[in-house]
Design an enzyme around this catalytic site. Sequence first.
Site, PDB file in Angstrom:
ATOM      1  N   HIS A 145      33.296  40.680  40.068  1.00  0.00           N
ATOM      2  CA  HIS A 145      31.864  40.685  40.377  1.00  0.00           C
ATOM      3  C   HIS A 145      31.203  41.843  39.638  1.00  0.00           C
ATOM      4  CE1 HIS A 145      31.266  37.395  43.118  1.00  0.00           C
ATOM      5  NE2 HIS A 145      32.320  37.750  43.831  1.00  0.00           N
ATOM      6  N   ASP A 153      24.992  41.699  36.385  1.00  0.00           N
ATOM      7  CA  ASP A 153      24.609  40.287  36.419  1.00  0.00           C
ATOM      8  C   ASP A 153      23.336  40.004  35.627  1.00  0.00           C
ATOM      9  OD1 ASP A 153      26.754  39.527  37.934  1.00  0.00           O
ATOM     10  OD2 ASP A 153      25.673  39.357  39.816  1.00  0.00           O
TER      11      ASP A 153
END
Length: 385
Positions: free
Chosen positions: A135, A165
């Site tokens: 992540h 992200d």
Amino acid sequence: MTFELGRGTGPLRGVKVVEIAGIGPSPHACMILADLGADIIRIERPGGQMLAGGSTDLLNRGRPSVALNLKDPAAVATVLDLIETADVLVEGMRPGVTERMGLGPDDALARNPKLVYARMTGWGQTGPFAQVAGHDMNYIAITGTLHGLGQDKSKPMFPANLVGDFGGGSTYLVMGILAALLESRTSGEGQVVDAAIIDGTAHLNAMTAAFVASGNFNEERASNLLDGGAPYYDIYETSDGKHMSVGALEPQFYEVFVDLLGIRDQAPDRFDLSKYDELRTVIEKAFASRTQAEWIEVFEGTDACVAGIIPMTEAFNHPQMKAREVFVEHEGITQPAPAPRFSRTEPTLGLPPAAKAGIHTREALTAWGVANVDELLESGAAVQA
């Protein structure tokens, strides 16, 4: 509901994108493309994506949701039919997944040699970590970026999932797509865009690499000019427990800052590093003497480079945000307006986020020219929510 392609008003009007739904950076990239006017058809698994937020998931705004069972060969054939008339395909799965589906780059480019095939991953398509789960914070950790974030010397602080992200991920994916589209207009050939969060984050952090190369950078947190090491570039608490951001780097802005803060007579020389702790204490005491609202009134509209740190619900009504309409209300949700802005092809917001995966299956497939929609629905290859 009847869909009509080419209704976007932004500069990407007429660009057709097939999105194989993922989470995080790939839907954010497709939100940007949709905001800029592209026609996007979002292919989701029946039942939707994990972590999808339904009708309030702004990352899914601007495009219809089509539910296809990609384990069914008829559904895969449908996606290939869509690819045949598309300009771009976006996918955010682990390396090799679309290949196993029959939707990998070789399959797609065989159907449409001009296609831009855009891939979004964390670790990239290659390397020893390519198949490993991860992540945002994991990706930015190994680029050297997370280590320097935060003003606590004892541990790094991560800014939600903005840096990886969306900073190193979706932003670079969109740049890659636009560059490949531009090149394809002249070459007549498509190509694969391999966007990895680790690549983009490292590139995003080029200035730190430059500081390291200069030999004048300390890798301890809160020890440098822009990480809280300098007392005139830091965050300070007010008397009501709120905070102010101070960015008075340049001498002329610093002069305005010390005057408005009222510390001209107490502040030591800002260029004397041995006096930094003393200067920080003077600034802390001054800010602690009034509320955030009082300090905002003092500094707002000046060149002191000071701003109150406010939550998003207050940002909606900040005068600068209101003047530029940075946030707009659309379909009952206050949300960021499309960015950037254009003088002639100004973007407008289209469809709200789909309440359920597959809510637009019939209409969207029909609009994209799929002839056997009824057959797909009857067989279960496609699902209408």
